[in-house]
Scaffold this motif. Structure first.
Motif, PDB file in Angstrom:
ATOM      1  N   ILE A  18      43.221 -13.929 -26.207  1.00  0.00           N
ATOM      2  CA  ILE A  18      42.830 -15.270 -26.599  1.00  0.00           C
ATOM      3  C   ILE A  18      41.788 -14.844 -27.406  1.00  0.00           C
ATOM      4  O   ILE A  18      40.811 -14.205 -26.991  1.00  0.00           O
ATOM      5  N   PRO A  19      41.387 -15.428 -28.625  1.00  0.00           N
ATOM      6  CA  PRO A  19      40.396 -15.289 -29.829  1.00  0.00           C
ATOM      7  C   PRO A  19      39.153 -15.509 -29.025  1.00  0.00           C
ATOM      8  O   PRO A  19      39.078 -16.305 -28.249  1.00  0.00           O
ATOM      9  N   GLY A  20      38.024 -14.626 -29.430  1.00  0.00           N
ATOM     10  CA  GLY A  20      36.593 -14.911 -28.950  1.00  0.00           C
ATOM     11  C   GLY A  20      36.224 -16.309 -28.991  1.00  0.00           C
ATOM     12  O   GLY A  20      35.641 -16.912 -28.279  1.00  0.00           O
ATOM     13  N   THR A  21      36.273 -16.781 -30.334  1.00  0.00           N
ATOM     14  CA  THR A  21      35.984 -18.243 -30.629  1.00  0.00           C
ATOM     15  C   THR A  21      36.572 -19.389 -29.611  1.00  0.00           C
ATOM     16  O   THR A  21      35.838 -20.254 -29.410  1.00  0.00           O
ATOM     17  N   VAL A  22      37.649 -19.191 -29.396  1.00  0.00           N
ATOM     18  CA  VAL A  22      38.547 -20.090 -28.563  1.00  0.00           C
ATOM     19  C   VAL A  22      37.816 -20.069 -27.218  1.00  0.00           C
ATOM     20  O   VAL A  22      37.566 -20.993 -26.485  1.00  0.00           O
ATOM     21  N   LEU A  23      37.543 -18.860 -26.658  1.00  0.00           N
ATOM     22  CA  LEU A  23      36.953 -18.588 -25.424  1.00  0.00           C
ATOM     23  C   LEU A  23      35.490 -19.248 -25.209  1.00  0.00           C
ATOM     24  O   LEU A  23      34.940 -19.886 -24.572  1.00  0.00           O
ATOM     25  N   ASP A  24      34.812 -18.795 -26.504  1.00  0.00           N
ATOM     26  CA  ASP A  24      33.343 -19.527 -26.444  1.00  0.00           C
ATOM     27  C   ASP A  24      33.435 -21.013 -26.493  1.00  0.00           C
ATOM     28  O   ASP A  24      32.544 -21.481 -25.706  1.00  0.00           O
ATOM     29  N   ASN A  25      34.545 -21.833 -27.177  1.00  0.00           N
ATOM     30  CA  ASN A  25      34.446 -23.137 -26.955  1.00  0.00           C
ATOM     31  C   ASN A  25      34.785 -23.584 -25.627  1.00  0.00           C
ATOM     32  O   ASN A  25      34.184 -24.444 -25.192  1.00  0.00           O
ATOM     33  N   ALA A  26      35.764 -22.730 -25.097  1.00  0.00           N
ATOM     34  CA  ALA A  26      36.119 -23.224 -23.740  1.00  0.00           C
ATOM     35  C   ALA A  26      34.769 -23.110 -22.713  1.00  0.00           C
ATOM     36  O   ALA A  26      34.805 -23.911 -21.859  1.00  0.00           O
ATOM     37  N   ILE A  27      34.177 -21.944 -22.780  1.00  0.00           N
ATOM     38  CA  ILE A  27      32.823 -21.733 -21.919  1.00  0.00           C
ATOM     39  C   ILE A  27      31.805 -22.998 -22.066  1.00  0.00           C
ATOM     40  O   ILE A  27      31.406 -23.409 -21.262  1.00  0.00           O
ATOM     41  N   ARG A  28      31.701 -23.245 -23.414  1.00  0.00           N
ATOM     42  CA  ARG A  28      30.695 -24.333 -23.578  1.00  0.00           C
ATOM     43  C   ARG A  28      31.282 -25.658 -23.099  1.00  0.00           C
ATOM     44  O   ARG A  28      30.543 -26.285 -22.400  1.00  0.00           O
ATOM     45  N   GLN A  29      32.564 -25.815 -23.056  1.00  0.00           N
ATOM     46  CA  GLN A  29      33.123 -27.050 -22.592  1.00  0.00           C
ATOM     47  C   GLN A  29      33.121 -27.382 -20.945  1.00  0.00           C
ATOM     48  O   GLN A  29      32.664 -28.243 -20.381  1.00  0.00           O
ATOM     49  N   ILE A  30      33.291 -25.931 -20.526  1.00  0.00           N
ATOM     50  CA  ILE A  30      33.166 -25.935 -18.882  1.00  0.00           C
ATOM     51  C   ILE A  30      31.714 -26.285 -18.627  1.00  0.00           C
ATOM     52  O   ILE A  30      31.600 -26.772 -17.732  1.00  0.00           O
ATOM     53  N   ALA A  31      30.725 -25.602 -19.077  1.00  0.00           N
ATOM     54  CA  ALA A  31      29.206 -25.909 -18.882  1.00  0.00           C
ATOM     55  C   ALA A  31      28.924 -27.441 -19.009  1.00  0.00           C
ATOM     56  O   ALA A  31      28.214 -27.877 -18.119  1.00  0.00           O
ATOM     57  N   VAL A  32      29.369 -28.036 -20.110  1.00  0.00           N
ATOM     58  CA  VAL A  32      29.186 -29.388 -20.208  1.00  0.00           C
ATOM     59  C   VAL A  32      29.510 -30.338 -19.082  1.00  0.00           C
ATOM     60  O   VAL A  32      28.785 -31.057 -18.295  1.00  0.00           O
ATOM     61  N   LEU A  33      31.052 -29.889 -18.411  1.00  0.00           N
ATOM     62  CA  LEU A  33      31.618 -30.965 -17.772  1.00  0.00           C
ATOM     63  C   LEU A  33      30.846 -30.510 -16.206  1.00  0.00           C
ATOM     64  O   LEU A  33      30.956 -31.218 -15.518  1.00  0.00           O
ATOM     65  N   ARG A  34      30.655 -29.256 -15.941  1.00  0.00           N
ATOM     66  CA  ARG A  34      30.038 -28.724 -14.849  1.00  0.00           C
ATOM     67  C   ARG A  34      28.679 -29.432 -14.512  1.00  0.00           C
ATOM     68  O   ARG A  34      28.184 -29.714 -13.540  1.00  0.00           O
ATOM     69  N   GLY A  35      28.059 -29.453 -15.650  1.00  0.00           N
ATOM     70  CA  GLY A  35      26.651 -29.765 -15.597  1.00  0.00           C
ATOM     71  C   GLY A  35      26.658 -31.529 -15.371  1.00  0.00           C
ATOM     72  O   GLY A  35      25.529 -31.904 -14.734  1.00  0.00           O
ATOM     73  N   ALA A  36      27.859 -32.007 -15.570  1.00  0.00           N
ATOM     74  CA  ALA A  36      27.962 -33.535 -15.394  1.00  0.00           C
ATOM     75  C   ALA A  36      28.681 -33.720 -14.012  1.00  0.00           C
ATOM     76  O   ALA A  36      28.866 -34.863 -13.675  1.00  0.00           O
ATOM     77  N   ASN A  37      28.806 -32.632 -13.201  1.00  0.00           N
ATOM     78  CA  ASN A  37      29.366 -32.847 -12.002  1.00  0.00           C
ATOM     79  C   ASN A  37      31.061 -33.396 -12.130  1.00  0.00           C
ATOM     80  O   ASN A  37      31.500 -34.103 -11.130  1.00  0.00           O
ATOM     81  N   LEU A  38      31.678 -33.016 -13.306  1.00  0.00           N
ATOM     82  CA  LEU A  38      33.056 -33.384 -13.523  1.00  0.00           C
ATOM     83  C   LEU A  38      34.031 -32.076 -13.463  1.00  0.00           C
ATOM     84  O   LEU A  38      33.557 -30.988 -13.913  1.00  0.00           O
ATOM     85  N   ALA A  39      35.003 -32.297 -13.070  1.00  0.00           N
ATOM     86  CA  ALA A  39      36.046 -31.287 -13.015  1.00  0.00           C
ATOM     87  C   ALA A  39      36.487 -30.727 -14.566  1.00  0.00           C
ATOM     88  O   ALA A  39      36.858 -31.528 -15.484  1.00  0.00           O
TER      89      ALA A  39
END
Length: 384
Positions: A18-39
């Motif tokens: 998987i391209p690194g840019t795609v993984l970076d976007n996914a990691i940012r997305q996970i951080a945003v949602l987990r910060g809001a206590n959302l799955a």
């Protein structure tokens, strides 16, 4: 889970090509949602794996190729008009319950909203109006079905989910209007999702009454409505609550025609501006000196009590079940199933206990005796 550590997540992703840019976007997305206590949900496949649901089945729902709902009618509280219920099939039911538990129920609703929220009740709603001299009652017309999938999509986007995932979640929580004869919503032109051409649909979906997620979605979509009506109440020294589609204002001061006209006009405007519509025939002004009833609860000067209508309904069903047995009584009152009747009585008794536990306790004992006596028979004999 692997996304608990962004380092391990990235390492595994790179190993899979998987391209690194795609993984970076996914990691940012996970951080945003987990910060809001959302799955965190990154793709439809990710959601299917987390829930344990068939990916192809979810995809068919999102593409509006199937209608996974059973539609039936139920009498409204007035006993005459019918309410259309759309019950999801078991697989979709479990998917929606997961979404409710892991996403929607983790978002705070407005403090004036009392339905579909754990820890809030009709009794708690009514207590907000104790001490009032007058009431202004309003009803929202087609509350659930007035919320289309575009509004649900905007809700998920506002919570932090990616555009495509928000579309998919909104489709899983709405029913395609092309499958119904009572509600058709033409979709506006949209070139946004050309990458998933199968997702295009001529018709929009709507929030169906009967789905586990519908109450929570409606409350969250109505947050701005509640904010503005709460502000209107505060400006006029009134108390405001909303229980699903029932909106109430109460006041302890003087009631004048000019105040009534002003409140009704502003409520109509605020409701319309927020994408809802008043049921004009249900607008009520309860003047000082009249009996003040909120959702079947009578307001006193210093507390609440059950209305005589609720007590009569409880007594009628208890007497009928005691004398004629649960199965026969449910059949007589046209309940579609004995279980539905049992749940109805339990709901009435729970409601009564919340308002008046002294009254409810002996009625619960009577009901438990009836259930113990009739359990074997009604489990063996379904209503025909």
């Amino acid at each position: 889970m692997i996304y608990d550590s962004p380092h391990l997540y990235r390492l595994q992703g790179l190993e899979l090509g998987i391209p690194g840019t795609v993984l970076d976007n996914a990691i940012r997305q996970i951080a945003v949602l987990r910060g809001a206590n959302l799955a965190p949900i990154l793709t439809l496949g990710h959601l299917a794996r987390r829930i344990g649901a068939p990916h192809g089945y979810l995809r068919a729902i999102i593409e509006r190729r199937i209608d996974p709902y059973e539609q039936f009618s139920r009498k409204r509280r007035d006993g005459h008009r019918m309410r259309i219920i759309s019950a999801p099939t078991p697989v979709l039911m479990s998917v929606q319950r997961w979404i409710l538990q892991n996403i929607l129920s983790r978002v705070d609703v407005h403090h004036a909203s009392f339905a579909y929220t754990r820890g809030r009740s009709v009794a708690a709603c009514a207590r907000r109006h104790v001490g009032a001299r007058f009431l202004l009652k309003f009803d929202l017309h087609n509350f659930f079905e007035s919320i289309n999938e575009l509004r649900v999509y905007s809700l998920y986007r506002g919570l932090g989910y990616a555009p495509l995932v928000s579309l998919e979640l909104s489709r899983l929580c709405t029913r395609g209007s092309a499958f119904t004869s009572h509600r058709s919503i033409l979709a506006p032109p949209n070139d946004k999702y050309v990458v998933v051409d199968e997702y295009r649909s001529k018709w929009l979906g709507f929030v169906p009454q009967g789905s586990p997620t519908s109450g929570a979605i409606a409350n969250l979509v109505a947050r701005q409505l509640d904010n503005e009506l709460q502000q209107l109440a505060e400006e006029n020294r009134l108390s405001y609550t909303r229980y699903a589609d029932d909106m109430m204002f109460s006041g302890a001061g003087e009631l004048s025609r000019s105040l009534c006209r002003d409140i009704v006009r502003k409520v109509r405007g605020i409701t319309s501006d927020n994408g809802f519509q008043l049921h004009e025939k249900k607008t009520r002004i309860v003047s000082p000196g009249a009996r003040l009833v909120v959702l079947g609860v009578v307001l006193g000067t210093d507390g609440i009590s059950l209305s005589r209508e609720i007590k009569q309904r409880i007594e009628r069903h208890l007497y009928g079940a005691e004398r004629f047995h649960v199965h026969n009584h449910a059949n007589h009152f046209n309940f579609t199933s004995v279980i539905g009747f049992i749940n109805h009585i339990r709901g009435l008794l729970d409601f009564a206990h919340d308002v008046d536990p002294v009254y409810a306790a002996p009625r619960r004992e009577r009901w438990n005796l009836v259930m113990a006596r009739d359990a074997a028979s009604f489990l063996r004999e379904p209503i025909t």
